[in-house]
Design a protein around this motif. Structure first.
Motif, PDB file in Angstrom:
ATOM      1  N   LEU A 157       0.828  -1.197   0.000  1.00 17.01           N
ATOM      2  CA  LEU A 157       0.000   0.000   0.000  1.00 17.01           C
ATOM      3  C   LEU A 157       0.866   1.252   0.000  1.00 17.01           C
ATOM      4  CD1 LEU A 157      -2.945  -0.028  -0.238  1.00 17.01           C
ATOM      5  CD2 LEU A 157      -3.183   0.184   2.244  1.00 17.01           C
ATOM      6  N   LEU A 159       3.757   1.557  -1.266  1.00 18.41           N
ATOM      7  CA  LEU A 159       4.301   1.734  -2.611  1.00 18.41           C
ATOM      8  C   LEU A 159       3.256   2.353  -3.537  1.00 18.41           C
ATOM      9  CD1 LEU A 159       6.542   1.383  -4.685  1.00 18.41           C
ATOM     10  CD2 LEU A 159       5.721  -0.941  -5.099  1.00 18.41           C
ATOM     11  N   ASN A 160       2.063   1.801  -3.506  1.00 16.20           N
ATOM     12  CA  ASN A 160       0.978   2.358  -4.319  1.00 16.20           C
ATOM     13  C   ASN A 160       0.773   3.831  -4.017  1.00 16.20           C
ATOM     14  OD1 ASN A 160       0.338   0.003  -5.656  1.00 16.20           O
ATOM     15  ND2 ASN A 160      -1.178  -0.637  -4.148  1.00 16.20           N
ATOM     16  N   ARG A 161       0.752   4.154  -2.763  1.00 15.17           N
ATOM     17  CA  ARG A 161       0.514   5.540  -2.367  1.00 15.17           C
ATOM     18  C   ARG A 161       1.664   6.440  -2.789  1.00 15.17           C
ATOM     19  NH1 ARG A 161      -2.882   3.964   2.530  1.00 15.17           N
ATOM     20  NH2 ARG A 161      -0.966   3.380   3.623  1.00 15.17           N
ATOM     21  N   ILE A 163       3.551   6.078  -5.391  1.00 13.66           N
ATOM     22  CA  ILE A 163       3.427   6.342  -6.829  1.00 13.66           C
ATOM     23  C   ILE A 163       2.308   7.351  -7.062  1.00 13.66           C
ATOM     24  CG2 ILE A 163       3.180   5.331  -9.120  1.00 13.66           C
ATOM     25  CD1 ILE A 163       3.856   2.622  -7.892  1.00 13.66           C
TER      26      ILE A 163
ATOM     27  N   ILE B 120      -6.281   6.785  -4.661  1.00 12.76           N
ATOM     28  CA  ILE B 120      -5.378   5.851  -3.981  1.00 12.76           C
ATOM     29  C   ILE B 120      -4.487   6.512  -2.937  1.00 12.76           C
ATOM     30  CG2 ILE B 120      -3.340   4.397  -4.361  1.00 12.76           C
ATOM     31  CD1 ILE B 120      -4.745   3.182  -6.705  1.00 12.76           C
ATOM     32  N   GLU B 121      -4.007   7.708  -3.238  1.00  8.74           N
ATOM     33  CA  GLU B 121      -3.068   8.326  -2.304  1.00  8.74           C
ATOM     34  C   GLU B 121      -3.687   8.526  -0.918  1.00  8.74           C
ATOM     35  OE1 GLU B 121      -1.787  12.263  -3.117  1.00  8.74           O
ATOM     36  OE2 GLU B 121      -0.092  12.143  -1.733  1.00  8.74           O
ATOM     37  N   ASN B 160       0.508  -1.157 -10.093  1.00  2.30           N
ATOM     38  CA  ASN B 160       1.582  -0.178  -9.970  1.00  2.30           C
ATOM     39  C   ASN B 160       1.790   0.571 -11.277  1.00  2.30           C
ATOM     40  OD1 ASN B 160       2.179  -0.714  -7.312  1.00  2.30           O
ATOM     41  ND2 ASN B 160       3.710  -2.264  -7.788  1.00  2.30           N
ATOM     42  N   ILE B 163      -0.973   3.091 -12.060  1.00  2.57           N
ATOM     43  CA  ILE B 163      -0.837   4.341 -11.312  1.00  2.57           C
ATOM     44  C   ILE B 163       0.281   5.175 -11.913  1.00  2.57           C
ATOM     45  CG2 ILE B 163      -0.599   5.395  -9.039  1.00  2.57           C
ATOM     46  CD1 ILE B 163      -1.279   2.683  -7.818  1.00  2.57           C
TER      47      ILE B 163
END
Lengths: 262, 262
Positions: A157, A159-161, A163, B120-121, B160, B163
């Motif tokens: 999560l 990592l996703n955030r 990016i 997502i962030e 990934n 995004i």
DNA sequence: CGGGACATTGATTAAGATCAATTTAAGTGG
DNA sequence: CCACTTAAATTGATCTTAATCAATGTCCCG
């Protein structure tokens, strides 16, 4: 000046001095991460895992560091994505160069920024990451990052955030470019820098811009002369004091009014 | 016109007609995904998993769809992130509104685009996603997407990359805004649209712009009059034929020269 | 002390914003 | 089906801002 803030120079010295010894060909000594300890790391779980990696030579808990000298590139557009990097000390610029050779400065990472995400889409970096001053990064092998994401939900999560966070940076910059006058852009830029300085424990009132006027111009989509004149006007209006790279905010309220989203 | 391409209208009819029946309160019938079958899905693994979800009412292999009418929002800034969406038919605009009420059009998703990543962030959406025409999306519950990422390495990578792809869209747009004249921006915009139409199986020469001039202006950081005049100039130069929303590219070479990165 | 990169300043030009008025097309309801 | 209404788009005239061109100034470093 009797503030509680450290000057940029002193802080660099006392916190990171030992690791910025140029040009030392030997790798820096293993240490535990002060940034993580201070809660300033944006991807602590990724980092923790990376430190456990088999591949890196230091004992568990040690950090794999790399020094980058002023003007040197940490990576270049076209390079395969091998590592992500946590910027530990110093500052950089992310430079995009299009096919016609036009350059754009996408961002100015400083301590705490995660670098290298521009390689994730294609597996090759899209930008050059160039150091604005002698800098130090914490190396996170991307394979480790992925392995970590696989086993640790929270890390995935993060990592996703991370990016997605880049995306939101660009969105913000887009708003600035699309809707603000040159003077407002500069005000906004100074405000942003000020906030980031504060986040990193420096004075938000007074700091040094590590980038050239040219870099600022290329970041904000304007010409160097316009940057200079906009700064001049802010100076005349007693909103900032600017002398070369040294900047002091005199009237934060006015600055904020001018630089906040129009 | 004897091209191999379908007109926008006919294609919509034959491919998606049954699912765009407005205003039907009953959910659309379960179907298998034509987009995935055609390899046009950017996140097939995520989608496949989402279709297996316990939560959705259709049998395995079926797709959870939602219709959005022209002018309606699929989601709004501030809404909590619940689903991602694959745009299946139609087109939308992603609108950012800042605190001062200034609007910016971030992008124009069309069939094949993945929507909702702006949540997502923070866990809350940053944009409004508004349909430019009656549209149809494929619903991917975010919890399923995450679950899928956990078990399927390839799916995690797809997420990934998806995004990161947004990031690169903004980077590109940034270059356009920072370095191109209004006429070049418009040329670039038309080129981009043309390429995307081709990708979706429509004619790259002749198509309908679903967005208003106002939307284009807010997307490219210019004023509506300037958009109009720029189009007028391209018309005078016999580079495009434009009448209202209908656009025809007459001189692709000249257009490409003008719209390619300066 | 001198060279070179970086920055500032001034004069002029050009691009796009702004203000204002039409024109065109697409609905809408009688 | 047609007059009426309204949103969208175009066009023209003028004004403002930033780009451009051209010097000059300043600081840092060898």
């Amino acid at each position: 000046m009797d503030t509680a803030y450290l000057s940029a120079e002193r802080r660099d010295m006392q916190d990171y001095g030992p690791f910025i010894r140029f040009p030392s060909p030997s790798p820096p000594a293993p240490v535990t991460c002060k940034m993580a300890a201070a809660g300033a790391c944006s991807v602590p779980d990724l980092c923790r895992h990376a430190r456990r990696s088999e591949q890196q030579p230091f004992p568990t808990g040690a950090i794999n560091r790399r020094a980058v000298r002023r003007g040197q590139a940490l990576y270049r557009a076209g390079d395969p994505l091998v590592n992500l990097y946590q910027l530990y000390a110093g500052s950089m610029k992310l430079r995009i160069t299009n096919s016609a050779g036009t350059e754009q400065i996408a961002s100015f990472p400083m301590a705490g920024s995660l670098l290298g995400l521009d390689g994730i889409e294609t597996g090759h970096h899209m930008c050059d990451a160039v150091a604005l001053e002698d800098s130090l990064v914490c190396v996170l092998p991307f394979s480790d990052v992925l392995a970590c994401s696989r086993t640790d939900t929270e890390a995935a999560l993060q990592l996703n955030r991370a990016i997605a966070h880049e995306t939101s940076h660009y969105r913000r910059l887009l708003m600035v470019m699309a809707n603000m006058s040159s003077e407002e852009r500069i005000a906004n830029f100074i405000l942003t820098m000020s906030e980031r300085m504060a986040t990193n424990g420096y004075s938000p009132q007074e700091f040094v811009l590590k980038m050239t006027r040219e870099d600022i111009a290329r970041h904000l989509g304007m010409k160097i002369e316009t940057v200079s004149r906009a700064l001049g006007r802010l100076q005349s209006a007693h909103i900032v004091d600017v002398s070369r790279r040294r900047l002091c905010i005199r009237d934060p309220k006015a600055l904020s009014q001018m630089g906040s989203s129009r």
